[in-house]
Enzyme design. Sequence first.
Site, PDB file in Angstrom:
ATOM      1  N   TYR A 188      33.578 -38.903  -7.156  1.00 23.11           N
ATOM      2  CA  TYR A 188      34.498 -37.902  -6.616  1.00 23.11           C
ATOM      3  C   TYR A 188      34.296 -36.552  -7.295  1.00 23.11           C
ATOM      4  CZ  TYR A 188      37.246 -41.829  -4.712  1.00 23.11           C
ATOM      5  OH  TYR A 188      37.668 -42.939  -4.031  1.00 23.11           O
ATOM      6  N   HIS A 214      37.902 -36.604   5.048  1.00 24.49           N
ATOM      7  CA  HIS A 214      36.988 -37.726   5.311  1.00 24.49           C
ATOM      8  C   HIS A 214      36.664 -37.863   6.797  1.00 24.49           C
ATOM      9  CE1 HIS A 214      35.998 -39.820   1.649  1.00 24.49           C
ATOM     10  NE2 HIS A 214      37.256 -39.986   1.276  1.00 24.49           N
ATOM     11  N   GLU A 260      32.474 -39.285  -1.246  1.00 26.62           N
ATOM     12  CA  GLU A 260      33.602 -38.777  -2.042  1.00 26.62           C
ATOM     13  C   GLU A 260      33.365 -37.378  -2.609  1.00 26.62           C
ATOM     14  OE1 GLU A 260      36.303 -40.000  -1.652  1.00 26.62           O
ATOM     15  OE2 GLU A 260      35.869 -42.031  -0.980  1.00 26.62           O
ATOM     16  N   ASP A 307      33.722 -52.573  -7.097  1.00 24.25           N
ATOM     17  CA  ASP A 307      35.111 -52.429  -7.561  1.00 24.25           C
ATOM     18  C   ASP A 307      35.190 -52.373  -9.088  1.00 24.25           C
ATOM     19  OD1 ASP A 307      36.624 -52.279  -5.170  1.00 24.25           O
ATOM     20  OD2 ASP A 307      36.322 -54.420  -4.863  1.00 24.25           O
ATOM     21  N   HIS A 323      42.664 -34.706   1.462  1.00 25.89           N
ATOM     22  CA  HIS A 323      41.474 -35.495   1.119  1.00 25.89           C
ATOM     23  C   HIS A 323      41.137 -36.500   2.234  1.00 25.89           C
ATOM     24  CE1 HIS A 323      38.656 -37.548  -1.658  1.00 25.89           C
ATOM     25  NE2 HIS A 323      39.024 -38.616  -0.976  1.00 25.89           N
ATOM     26  N   GLU A 324      42.123 -37.287   2.614  1.00 24.14           N
ATOM     27  CA  GLU A 324      41.856 -38.319   3.640  1.00 24.14           C
ATOM     28  C   GLU A 324      41.470 -37.670   4.965  1.00 24.14           C
ATOM     29  OE1 GLU A 324      41.473 -40.949   2.166  1.00 24.14           O
ATOM     30  OE2 GLU A 324      42.734 -40.575   0.415  1.00 24.14           O
ATOM     31  N   GLU A 326      40.951 -43.578   4.159  1.00 23.28           N
ATOM     32  CA  GLU A 326      40.673 -42.723   5.313  1.00 23.28           C
ATOM     33  C   GLU A 326      40.379 -43.488   6.596  1.00 23.28           C
ATOM     34  OE1 GLU A 326      38.864 -43.094   2.512  1.00 23.28           O
ATOM     35  OE2 GLU A 326      36.714 -43.095   2.904  1.00 23.28           O
TER      36      GLU A 326
HETATM   37 ZN   LIG Z   1      37.996 -40.354  -0.602  1.00 19.98          ZN
END
Ligand SMILES: [Zn+2]
Length: 593
Positions: free
Chosen positions: A375, A291, A310, A367, A287-288, A263
Amino acid sequence: MSRLDPHSYFDTDQPRTHRLALEIAVDFQRQRVVGTARLDLGGPSSGPLDLDTKALVITAAATGAGQPIPYALGAEDPILGRRLRLDLPARTAQVVITYETAPEAVGLQWLAPEQTAGKRHPFMFTQFQPIHARSMIPCQDSPMVRATYHAAVTIPEALTAVMSAGPQEGGGSTEPGMRTMLFEMPQAIPSYLIALAVGDLASRDVSPRARVWAEPATVEAAAWEFAGVEEMIVTAERLFGRYEWDRYDMLVLPPSFPYGGMENPRMTFLTPTLLAGDRSLVDVVAHELAHSWTGNLVTNATMDHFWLNEGFTVWAERRILEALHGEAAAAVSWAIGGTALREAIERFGADSPYTVLRTQLEGVDPDDVYSSVPYEKGSLFVGLLERTVGRERFDRFIRAYIERFHFTSITTEELMAFFEQQLPGVAAKVGADEWLHRPGLPGNTPVFRSEALETLTVLAEGWTGGARPTAAQLKAWSPSELQVYLQHLPRELDEASCRWLDGALNLTARGNYEILVEWLTIAAGSDYEPVFGRVREVLMKVGRMKYLRPLFGALGRHPRTRALAREIYAATAPSYHTLSRRVVESVMEKYDG
Ligand SMILES: [Zn+2]
């Protein structure tokens, strides 16, 4: 000393960066970014200033007036990198650091011409979330610090640069074969939202405020796929308030991009696997875009509050989809998300701390524990709050929340204090503490049903008992419904079943990656040889982690497919992003024999 972000050396007792100015050259031959970063501290300061760096070579540090600043790099931490401590002379308002990146910088990916669609020019792109801005820029690399930025980027003349910023006039050429492009980001953003891509790029306008960028070979397809974005922006504005970032441009990257989308404000980065040719995968764009409110306006203070970014955004994405395509379409999207969540919880274990929303990731690489939990569990919690107070009151709350915290970075505790103030007693009633602080899924998880969904799942779950969809049913399903059907089939089928499915649904030839990869996961996990060629083709081309994890996982089930996985990975690993390689290696480590 006061360090509140476990993933940064940023010290809240020290001055903060208010503005960043980059003057950098992108050197494709040496795979390095070389230049200076000027940090404006918002006023005169002195004493220590700690910055984050990772694999950067620092060659000088000076004040804005040119006075050298003493500095020292600390020991290498495998997650954080090295602290760069500057000892600011009295009344220092600006620091200028001269540096270059390393070829192995985790936040940058360098692609050879043959890894692009056009095959003629190299490509470079950044991915800074969660903690990788420090591998390109010495900075306070914590979302708690927001700064505006300016950039002068020198690149080979034949290429184009885009950034998460507005382009500016000027620039030009100072040396033969090179040109400099200027960018200005007037809104204060956290470092993980700084973004740069350089390649052979073309663009098409899809609305007065939205443009699609891609390699010339893909730009027409991309413009067609994302033509509906303006309607999405208008819908999102109706739900969440005015769009504050002026433009919503999108960049379609080469296929090694490890995510579905990122995003970056004013310039969403997208995977080309969204170009299904039927506009069926544009939920990633929803979704993006969402954001732009939840994440970019109201930002998680640290990665321990990542679910704030998220969870709210997945919920917002499905509200946009519902407004555009109706409740049944949104229910299908909730169902697909639910499957991803169950898989993530199964992978970690239901009592794992990585299935908690408000995490404690000190000493953990974000990560390594990236998953659907923030999410999907996050969005279910937001959905539960919405159901409990009713849509009208909840929508008022969301607008108040965005208005109260816009352009700030907040913690879960700040959200919940504001929620209690706005909607007293509701958090206790839904068991918010359990949702936020305990692993697994609470008993009051909301369920999003529709008749169509019910039919699909019953049919799929009855496969072993002989249930088969009729030709009329197959024809009527939307791509997402077909995906739900495939997700509910057994993970391993006999050869006749695989042949029947592929014959009835033409799955191996699909260009929609959600359907294709779901099918290949079943078929590869079933040791079904006719798909091996297609599996190889997909894995050799696409580096999106969402697809690599299940495919390499399924290949681990049988000796023959394990050998295939190892052979493919040996050939394709160098073309994957560092993050993608880490995912595949963690999956393959669990193979037996
Ligand atoms: Zn996202």
